[in-house]
Design a protein around this motif. Sequence first.
Motif, PDB file in Angstrom:
ATOM      1  N   GLY A   1       0.839  -1.169   0.124  1.00  0.00           N
ATOM      2  CA  GLY A   1       0.070  -0.095  -0.099  1.00  0.00           C
ATOM      3  C   GLY A   1       0.797   1.286   0.153  1.00  0.00           C
ATOM      4  N   VAL A   2       0.400   2.087  -0.793  1.00  0.00           N
ATOM      5  CA  VAL A   2       1.134   3.436  -0.787  1.00  0.00           C
ATOM      6  C   VAL A   2       0.395   4.712  -0.347  1.00  0.00           C
ATOM      7  N   VAL A   3       0.921   5.746   0.078  1.00  0.00           N
ATOM      8  CA  VAL A   3       0.120   6.916   0.174  1.00  0.00           C
ATOM      9  C   VAL A   3      -0.491   7.545  -0.762  1.00  0.00           C
ATOM     10  N   ALA A   4      -1.806   7.864  -0.540  1.00  0.00           N
ATOM     11  CA  ALA A   4      -2.580   8.568  -1.796  1.00  0.00           C
ATOM     12  C   ALA A   4      -3.017   9.943  -1.162  1.00  0.00           C
ATOM     13  N   PRO A   5      -2.550  11.025  -1.526  1.00  0.00           N
ATOM     14  CA  PRO A   5      -2.889  12.134  -1.024  1.00  0.00           C
ATOM     15  C   PRO A   5      -4.208  12.648  -1.011  1.00  0.00           C
ATOM     16  N   GLY A   6      -4.860  13.116  -0.081  1.00  0.00           N
ATOM     17  CA  GLY A   6      -6.324  13.337   0.418  1.00  0.00           C
ATOM     18  C   GLY A   6      -7.297  12.181   0.356  1.00  0.00           C
TER      19      GLY A   6
ATOM     20  N   PHE B   1       4.361   5.817  -6.306  1.00  0.00           N
ATOM     21  CA  PHE B   1       4.041   5.601  -7.544  1.00  0.00           C
ATOM     22  C   PHE B   1       4.394   6.740  -8.311  1.00  0.00           C
ATOM     23  N   ASP B   2       5.570   7.613  -7.928  1.00  0.00           N
ATOM     24  CA  ASP B   2       5.883   8.560  -9.001  1.00  0.00           C
ATOM     25  C   ASP B   2       7.109   7.865  -9.860  1.00  0.00           C
ATOM     26  N   PRO B   3       7.004   7.882 -10.862  1.00  0.00           N
ATOM     27  CA  PRO B   3       7.895   7.056 -11.807  1.00  0.00           C
ATOM     28  C   PRO B   3       9.376   7.707 -11.807  1.00  0.00           C
ATOM     29  N   GLU B   4       9.205   9.231 -11.573  1.00  0.00           N
ATOM     30  CA  GLU B   4      10.674   9.837 -11.692  1.00  0.00           C
ATOM     31  C   GLU B   4      11.353   9.215 -10.238  1.00  0.00           C
ATOM     32  N   ARG B   5      10.740   8.910  -9.257  1.00  0.00           N
ATOM     33  CA  ARG B   5      11.287   8.498  -7.870  1.00  0.00           C
ATOM     34  C   ARG B   5      11.797   7.080  -8.193  1.00  0.00           C
ATOM     35  N   CYS B   6      10.909   6.291  -8.576  1.00  0.00           N
ATOM     36  CA  CYS B   6      11.150   5.027  -8.751  1.00  0.00           C
ATOM     37  C   CYS B   6      11.889   4.388  -9.880  1.00  0.00           C
ATOM     38  N   GLY B   7      12.101   5.153 -11.038  1.00  0.00           N
ATOM     39  CA  GLY B   7      12.821   4.829 -12.133  1.00  0.00           C
ATOM     40  C   GLY B   7      12.109   3.732 -12.933  1.00  0.00           C
ATOM     41  N   ASP B   8      10.966   3.420 -12.834  1.00  0.00           N
ATOM     42  CA  ASP B   8      10.391   2.299 -13.721  1.00  0.00           C
ATOM     43  C   ASP B   8       9.009   2.833 -14.152  1.00  0.00           C
ATOM     44  N   PRO B   9       8.351   2.084 -15.352  1.00  0.00           N
ATOM     45  CA  PRO B   9       7.384   2.565 -15.765  1.00  0.00           C
ATOM     46  C   PRO B   9       6.197   2.111 -14.796  1.00  0.00           C
ATOM     47  N   VAL B  10       5.224   3.134 -14.690  1.00  0.00           N
ATOM     48  CA  VAL B  10       4.223   2.799 -13.661  1.00  0.00           C
ATOM     49  C   VAL B  10       2.752   3.263 -14.398  1.00  0.00           C
ATOM     50  N   TYR B  11       1.990   2.457 -14.195  1.00  0.00           N
ATOM     51  CA  TYR B  11       0.394   2.536 -14.826  1.00  0.00           C
ATOM     52  C   TYR B  11      -0.489   2.515 -13.760  1.00  0.00           C
TER      53      TYR B  11
ATOM     54  N   ASP C   1       2.572  14.871 -15.169  1.00  0.00           N
ATOM     55  CA  ASP C   1       1.272  15.562 -14.910  1.00  0.00           C
ATOM     56  C   ASP C   1       0.216  14.967 -14.117  1.00  0.00           C
ATOM     57  N   PHE C   2       0.348  13.671 -14.249  1.00  0.00           N
ATOM     58  CA  PHE C   2      -0.729  12.600 -13.633  1.00  0.00           C
ATOM     59  C   PHE C   2      -0.266  12.659 -11.981  1.00  0.00           C
ATOM     60  N   VAL C   3       1.052  12.511 -11.713  1.00  0.00           N
ATOM     61  CA  VAL C   3       1.585  12.633 -10.324  1.00  0.00           C
ATOM     62  C   VAL C   3       0.982  13.923  -9.723  1.00  0.00           C
ATOM     63  N   ALA C   4       1.272  15.206 -10.356  1.00  0.00           N
ATOM     64  CA  ALA C   4       0.864  16.678  -9.834  1.00  0.00           C
ATOM     65  C   ALA C   4      -0.597  16.727  -9.749  1.00  0.00           C
ATOM     66  N   ALA C   5      -1.308  16.139 -10.748  1.00  0.00           N
ATOM     67  CA  ALA C   5      -2.677  16.021 -10.369  1.00  0.00           C
ATOM     68  C   ALA C   5      -3.073  15.126  -9.218  1.00  0.00           C
ATOM     69  N   ALA C   6      -2.703  14.043  -9.069  1.00  0.00           N
ATOM     70  CA  ALA C   6      -3.154  13.037  -7.697  1.00  0.00           C
ATOM     71  C   ALA C   6      -2.766  13.919  -6.833  1.00  0.00           C
ATOM     72  N   LYS C   7      -1.509  14.491  -6.503  1.00  0.00           N
ATOM     73  CA  LYS C   7      -1.128  15.287  -5.266  1.00  0.00           C
ATOM     74  C   LYS C   7      -1.998  16.402  -4.881  1.00  0.00           C
ATOM     75  N   ALA C   8      -2.805  17.012  -6.162  1.00  0.00           N
ATOM     76  CA  ALA C   8      -3.745  18.096  -5.906  1.00  0.00           C
ATOM     77  C   ALA C   8      -4.775  17.575  -5.718  1.00  0.00           C
ATOM     78  N   GLY C   9      -5.065  16.314  -6.012  1.00  0.00           N
ATOM     79  CA  GLY C   9      -6.563  15.798  -5.436  1.00  0.00           C
ATOM     80  C   GLY C   9      -7.604  15.784  -6.721  1.00  0.00           C
ATOM     81  N   ALA C  10      -6.785  15.980  -8.045  1.00  0.00           N
ATOM     82  CA  ALA C  10      -7.796  16.097  -8.920  1.00  0.00           C
ATOM     83  C   ALA C  10      -7.884  14.965  -9.897  1.00  0.00           C
ATOM     84  N   ILE C  11      -7.530  13.686  -9.391  1.00  0.00           N
ATOM     85  CA  ILE C  11      -7.602  12.349 -10.066  1.00  0.00           C
ATOM     86  C   ILE C  11      -8.389  11.711  -8.989  1.00  0.00           C
ATOM     87  N   PRO C  12      -9.661  11.020  -9.340  1.00  0.00           N
ATOM     88  CA  PRO C  12     -10.379  10.325  -8.401  1.00  0.00           C
ATOM     89  C   PRO C  12      -9.799   8.893  -8.324  1.00  0.00           C
TER      90      PRO C  12
END
Length: 599
Positions: free
Chosen positions: A493-498, A562-572, A587-598
Amino acid sequence: MLAQLKSEIAYAGGILRALKRTRQIAENRNLTLGDYLERWAKTYGDKPALLSETETFTYRQLDARASRYARWARAQGLGKGDAICLMMANRPEYVAIWLGMARAGVTTALINTNLAGPSLAHSLAIVGAKAAIVEAHFLAQFATGLAKLEAPVPVFAHGAAASGQTRVDLQVEGFSAEPLAADERPPLTIEDPALFIYTSGTTGLPKAARITHSRALRIMYGFAAAADARGDDRIYNCLPMYHSNGGVIAVGIALTAGGSCYIRERFSAHEFWNDATRRDCTMFIYVGELCRYLQNTPPGESDRGHRIRMAVGNGLRPDIFAAFQARFAIPHVLEFYAATEGNVALFNFDSHPGAVGRLPFWAARRFPIRTVAFDVDGNVEKRDAEGHCLECGVDEPGELLGEISDDPGKPAAKFDGYCDPAATRAKILRDVFKPGDAWFRTGDLLKRDARGYYYFVDRIGDTFRWKGENVSTTEVAETISAFPGVLEATVYGVVAPGHDGRAGMAALVVDNVAEFDLAGLHAEIAERLPAYARPLFLRFRPKLDLTGTFRPRKVELVAQGFDPERCGDPVYFDDRRAGLYTRVDADFVAAAKAGAIPL
């Protein structure tokens, strides 16, 4: 009906053999490991006991070598109550050293050969090491731990070392190999410690489990009885000998029955069966995902050219249990559930696929265990209005507990604890079913079916909450691993902002990333798992990092998220509105951190 009768016979035979063979230990409290080694040497003499590619000890030679080490320890001023650390690769000499130390009353701390720096220093400090025996190859690595200690620890090299380094393997040759005289034998009982074996701590730092002569002997004789080991058996051992499976169980299965143990320095999936065949092995010991690595090798002539009659171990998951046994034509797989320091032991005597064991009703009084309801959010057992724990029903997951007792009639119920009293207290649960009772906390969630078979569900700490539900990482990983093309999978399990709880994520190793059927996996997961248990994120890795017992390391994976820049692997990401996995980008990571991705 016939299958059930065979099962009952298998369990009756296994449990009664174990009770019979371990009874002698409690009845002879002054006979310790050194005494038993003398017995084995007198009984089996020049039969091979421990073998490797570089050295072989007969029973007589092993006993003699241990006597040399016992006298060496006395010459260094080491005796009862002292601890010495041993850092060495797998080899027969490894066993001779710790058996010799045990004969002298010295407790050997078996050091993980992967440790360095602060974690190594911690392992030395918690046992109060008075000295260390280190294979020359590991001296530089060992020095990184010594540098972190407040007080120096004398180091004795084993093998060719730098000029000026004291070599214990040369020193011991100057000591007699004859049995120790009465005045050389310290006053020992089976309750004195023989080994410190390290287990994982909740903080990541190792805990040193206290293995008394009694516990070591009960492990050795108990597992030999469970496997119905014979004098013509040879067990193949490629597991690290600083852990109990490779260092005590495999060795004990051989020595207590007059058989032999072939010791390989490290595991190789591609050489495993050729080795086992060439060395005429009849058994092997496994742990964690070792069997999955064997299953993932290309089919070959060596798959069935061996004489293996039994595989003994823990961690063979249900998704490959039957397929593994069938492919390699192994007549009997003896899966078990146990912990180095624990007081709970279960055996799957009838090779029931997926089960870790079963406890027949007639044996329940001798082996008191229970599963109790567990609150994952609060990380505590659930209790009723009177403060008592709630026992789980059929197919209900809960923490497995073992009642703590010194009753000789309950051979597995004793808990010897750790070096650290605080760690010992943390593993004891009190007032469970009645005031004053004490139970060992396994830290594992298991469930029991209507026939009494137990199944591993998850490790407490791995299970996480999402959408108000408990997610078993083990069960999700097994579902994913069954999909074609998936070689390995681990879930966390990973932290999901919001969001409360943790979002599910799976790290996968597949045979061909470019051709992998993502859409097919998405459909399979959607069909087989409830919505809350489906991983929201998939991470594709070239390989999984493993512990010494072939279990995936999750700490770093969880931290990288789940940030591909931190882990260095492709993430889906599982886009459930679109019904497919989509590639995660910045862009997805930024949107997820802002709570814009359900989510």
